[in-house]
Design a protein around this motif. Structure first.
Motif, PDB file in Angstrom:
ATOM      1  N   ALA A   1      10.606  -2.795   4.571  1.00 20.15           N
ATOM      2  CA  ALA A   1      10.482  -1.546   5.187  1.00 20.15           C
ATOM      3  C   ALA A   1      11.259  -0.255   5.035  1.00 20.15           C
ATOM      4  CB  ALA A   1      10.335  -1.502   7.096  1.00 20.15           C
ATOM      5  N   LEU A   2      11.940  -0.359   4.064  1.00 21.68           N
ATOM      6  CA  LEU A   2      12.286   1.393   3.415  1.00 21.68           C
ATOM      7  C   LEU A   2      11.512   1.481   2.597  1.00 21.68           C
ATOM      8  CD1 LEU A   2      16.471  -0.295   3.990  1.00 21.68           C
ATOM      9  CD2 LEU A   2      15.176   1.306   5.711  1.00 21.68           C
ATOM     10  N   HIS A   3      11.243   0.622   1.654  1.00 23.48           N
ATOM     11  CA  HIS A   3      10.047   1.370   0.899  1.00 23.48           C
ATOM     12  C   HIS A   3       9.314   2.106   1.874  1.00 23.48           C
ATOM     13  CE1 HIS A   3       8.675   1.148  -3.183  1.00 23.48           C
ATOM     14  NE2 HIS A   3       7.641   0.769  -2.677  1.00 23.48           N
ATOM     15  N   ASP A   4       9.058   3.818   1.065  1.00 23.70           N
ATOM     16  CA  ASP A   4       7.825   4.793   1.569  1.00 23.70           C
ATOM     17  C   ASP A   4       6.595   4.232   0.266  1.00 23.70           C
ATOM     18  OD1 ASP A   4       6.639   6.511   2.159  1.00 23.70           O
ATOM     19  OD2 ASP A   4       8.269   7.498   1.956  1.00 23.70           O
ATOM     20  N   PRO A   5       5.791   3.789   1.222  1.00 23.96           N
ATOM     21  CA  PRO A   5       4.653   3.663   0.283  1.00 23.96           C
ATOM     22  C   PRO A   5       3.922   4.540  -0.812  1.00 23.96           C
ATOM     23  CG  PRO A   5       3.891   2.461   2.301  1.00 23.96           C
ATOM     24  CD  PRO A   5       5.016   3.247   2.782  1.00 23.96           C
ATOM     25  N   ILE A   6       3.769   5.262   0.163  1.00 23.81           N
ATOM     26  CA  ILE A   6       3.266   6.545  -0.213  1.00 23.81           C
ATOM     27  C   ILE A   6       4.848   7.631  -1.586  1.00 23.81           C
ATOM     28  CG2 ILE A   6       2.712   9.023   0.031  1.00 23.81           C
ATOM     29  CD1 ILE A   6       2.471   7.958   2.990  1.00 23.81           C
ATOM     30  N   SER A   7       5.959   7.530  -1.629  1.00 23.03           N
ATOM     31  CA  SER A   7       6.572   7.734  -2.266  1.00 23.03           C
ATOM     32  C   SER A   7       6.817   7.617  -3.144  1.00 23.03           C
ATOM     33  CB  SER A   7       7.675   9.256  -1.965  1.00 23.03           C
ATOM     34  OG  SER A   7       7.992   8.452  -1.395  1.00 23.03           O
ATOM     35  N   GLY A   8       7.155   6.163  -2.890  1.00 18.57           N
ATOM     36  CA  GLY A   8       7.375   4.770  -4.004  1.00 18.57           C
ATOM     37  C   GLY A   8       8.748   5.042  -3.835  1.00 18.57           C
ATOM     38  N   THR A   9       9.424   5.365  -2.942  1.00 16.61           N
ATOM     39  CA  THR A   9      10.667   5.818  -3.006  1.00 16.61           C
ATOM     40  C   THR A   9      11.708   4.972  -2.030  1.00 16.61           C
ATOM     41  OG1 THR A   9      10.827   7.518  -1.309  1.00 16.61           O
ATOM     42  CG2 THR A   9      11.159   8.023  -4.260  1.00 16.61           C
TER      43      THR A   9
ATOM     44  N   ARG B   1       4.922  -4.853  13.271  1.00 18.44           N
ATOM     45  CA  ARG B   1       4.618  -3.902  11.360  1.00 18.44           C
ATOM     46  C   ARG B   1       5.274  -2.883  12.270  1.00 18.44           C
ATOM     47  NH1 ARG B   1      -1.156  -5.109  10.073  1.00 18.44           N
ATOM     48  NH2 ARG B   1       0.229  -6.746   9.386  1.00 18.44           N
ATOM     49  N   VAL B   2       6.511  -2.294  11.199  1.00 17.00           N
ATOM     50  CA  VAL B   2       7.380  -0.896  10.863  1.00 17.00           C
ATOM     51  C   VAL B   2       6.503  -0.025   9.501  1.00 17.00           C
ATOM     52  CG1 VAL B   2       9.135   0.415  10.550  1.00 17.00           C
ATOM     53  CG2 VAL B   2       8.824  -1.739  12.163  1.00 17.00           C
ATOM     54  N   ASN B   3       6.263   1.073   9.584  1.00 13.40           N
ATOM     55  CA  ASN B   3       6.011   1.474   8.161  1.00 13.40           C
ATOM     56  C   ASN B   3       5.306   0.526   7.553  1.00 13.40           C
ATOM     57  OD1 ASN B   3       6.896   3.886   5.748  1.00 13.40           O
ATOM     58  ND2 ASN B   3       8.047   3.057   4.947  1.00 13.40           N
ATOM     59  N   HIS B   4       3.918   0.050   7.850  1.00 12.56           N
ATOM     60  CA  HIS B   4       2.574  -0.789   7.410  1.00 12.56           C
ATOM     61  C   HIS B   4       3.792  -1.939   6.559  1.00 12.56           C
ATOM     62  CE1 HIS B   4       0.529   2.471   7.152  1.00 12.56           C
ATOM     63  NE2 HIS B   4       0.781   3.044   6.853  1.00 12.56           N
ATOM     64  N   THR B   5       4.877  -2.504   6.528  1.00  7.96           N
ATOM     65  CA  THR B   5       5.482  -3.537   6.759  1.00  7.96           C
ATOM     66  C   THR B   5       5.809  -4.747   7.481  1.00  7.96           C
ATOM     67  OG1 THR B   5       6.787  -2.588   5.030  1.00  7.96           O
ATOM     68  CG2 THR B   5       8.028  -4.635   5.181  1.00  7.96           C
ATOM     69  N   ASP B   6       5.009  -6.115   7.202  1.00  7.12           N
ATOM     70  CA  ASP B   6       5.349  -7.229   8.450  1.00  7.12           C
ATOM     71  C   ASP B   6       7.178  -7.494   8.524  1.00  7.12           C
ATOM     72  OD1 ASP B   6       3.435  -7.155   9.596  1.00  7.12           O
ATOM     73  OD2 ASP B   6       2.712  -8.574   8.029  1.00  7.12           O
ATOM     74  N   CYS B   7       7.935  -6.773   9.484  1.00  6.73           N
ATOM     75  CA  CYS B   7       9.303  -7.532   9.928  1.00  6.73           C
ATOM     76  C   CYS B   7       9.644  -8.112  11.110  1.00  6.73           C
ATOM     77  CB  CYS B   7       9.817  -6.076  10.183  1.00  6.73           C
ATOM     78  SG  CYS B   7       9.809  -4.828   9.523  1.00  6.73           S
ATOM     79  N   ARG B   8      10.545  -9.244  10.612  1.00  2.00           N
ATOM     80  CA  ARG B   8      10.831 -10.276  11.750  1.00  2.00           C
ATOM     81  C   ARG B   8      11.556  -9.309  12.565  1.00  2.00           C
ATOM     82  NH1 ARG B   8      14.062 -14.240   8.277  1.00  2.00           N
ATOM     83  NH2 ARG B   8      13.347 -15.780   9.994  1.00  2.00           N
ATOM     84  N   VAL B   9      11.184 -10.548  13.610  1.00  2.00           N
ATOM     85  CA  VAL B   9      12.570 -10.368  14.831  1.00  2.00           C
ATOM     86  C   VAL B   9      13.528 -11.166  15.028  1.00  2.00           C
ATOM     87  CG1 VAL B   9      12.188 -11.021  17.230  1.00  2.00           C
ATOM     88  CG2 VAL B   9      10.554  -9.897  16.295  1.00  2.00           C
TER      89      VAL B   9
END
Length: 402
Positions: free
Chosen positions: A340-348, A316-324
């Protein structure tokens, strides 16, 4: 892009308040049978014996032993070897300790000698010869050693047959320097085969009945491990030996009150963009199905992360489940950071370099998470015990005191 290498890029967070919670839940399960369990003498409260083998399954036996003792949640502690017991005693653990392997020698210069003099060192007896050897040790040291007879009722791993045990109990007076402090067995499938578990219990109870009053009245009868205790609380007898249940990793999926106490964390140390069709890691076991941003996490099978999780697990990175992705290496894994590049706080959308140093949750302490240790153990074709014991001693252990 690469991040500078710093200290503690990968570490374990161990939540001691959760340990307290689990121990109290196990204690409550024991106490719930006090009035209904016909196998336990009236008025005798069942003891709790935390099993802290292999450095408490890799999470730190000394710290956990002190925490449980401070909370009054350990009547006795079980370890496998004399070395494990000596390590606890050398670090000021004063709780009685049961050594599960067949210990055969003890000298005045040993670290366990003072614990033995105080009758806080309990030994497991696996064969008649060992009992003779321990009696000789007691005679040489001028002390009486508390011993627990280990009865093999179907595990077929070691221990006395019921017939051998009965013979030793009947001849107990011949061993002046041994005190029979307990009799115990171990269930082979306490959470999966109730019929065989009952068969083992019946064999054990038959032995106790045949021993009758030749068995000391205060001898501790114990059989239940974590699985047996949680699935069949009536099997608790005089004491239960709880290991992974205290850590929150028992296989009893219906025990929602148990909370995993460990979280494995790391950080992203490298990011890079790759195009669709690019092979990833050793032997090219994965090929990118889209243009992706990949990140490197400095954990691998040298740290205890199984190769069997290659191309199967998530982190889990940045609240996102990322595959190995690709084969797990000795000291690194590759993860797909694209989503995970999408920032859930700013939406950017963040640039890849913004992920450098980002926290990575390798093992979650949320039992519902796909990367919770029991869920990953199933993916790897193993169990929580093995994944815990795989954890490298080089990983810093950081304790939350609460």
């Amino acid at each position: 892009m690469e991040a500078p290498v710093g200290n503690d890029l990968s570490w374990l967070e161990i939540d001691l308040p959760r340990l307290d919670h689990n121990a109290k839940a196990v204690r409550a399960a024991l106490d719930a049978q006090s009035d209904s369990d016909s196998n336990t003498p009236t008025g005798r409260r069942a003891k709790l014996c935390p099993v802290l083998k292999k450095d408490a399954y890799g999470l730190g036996a000394v710290t956990i032993a002190h925490r449980l003792a401070k909370g009054g949640l350990a009547d006795m502690i079980a370890v496998y070897s004399p070395d494990e017991a000596a390590h606890l005693v050398a670090n000021a653990v004063t709780t009685p300790i049961l050594v599960l392997m067949p210990m055969r020698t003890l000298r005045r210069t040993d670290g366990l000698y003072r614990h033995a003099v105080a009758e806080k060192l309990h030994l497991s007896i696996h064969d008649a010869r060992q009992l003779d050897e321990i009696n000789t040790v007691g005679q040489q040291l001028g002390i009486k050693l508390p011993c627990h007879l280990y009865i093999d009722t179907g595990m077929s791993r070691s221990g006395l047959s019921p017939e051998q045990a009965l013979s030793l109990i009947n001849s107990a007076t011949a061993h002046r320097y041994v005190r029979i402090a307990g009799v115990f067995t171990h269930f082979a499938d306490g959470d999966g085969d109730p019929a065989f578990t009952q068969q083992q219990l019946d064999t054990f109870n038959t032995l106790l009945e045949e021993a009758g009053d030749k068995l000391p009245e205060d001898a501790i009868r114990h059989a239940a491990n974590s699985a047996a205790l949680l699935h069949h609380p009536a099997l608790r007898l005089d004491m239960a030996r709880a290991g992974v249940a205290l850590l929150g990793y028992a296989d009893a999926t219906d025990r929602e009150e148990l909370q995993p106490i460990m979280r494995w964390c790391s950080r992203i140390i490298h990011t890079q963009r790759y195009t669709q069709g690019t092979p990833v890691s050793y032997n090219s076991t994965h090929t990118l199905e889209r243009d992706s941003v990949l990140g490197v996490v400095p954990v691998g099978h040298g740290d205890g992360y199984p190769v069997a999780l290659s191309n199967q697990a998530t982190v889990r990175v940045n609240h996102t489940d990322c595959r190995v992705l690709g084969t797990v290496s000795m000291d690194q894994i590759v993860v797909d950071l694209t989503d995970a590049l999408h920032d859930p706080i700013s939406g950017t959308e963040q640039p890849p370099e913004a992920m450098l140093g980002q926290l990575v949750e390798v093992y979650s302490n949320d039992p519902a998470a796909p990367h919770a240790l029991p869920n990953l153990a199933k993916l790897a074709g193993t169990n929580a015990y093995e994944l815990l014991c795989r954890l490298s001693p080089n990983l810093p252990r950081k304790y939350t005191q609460g």
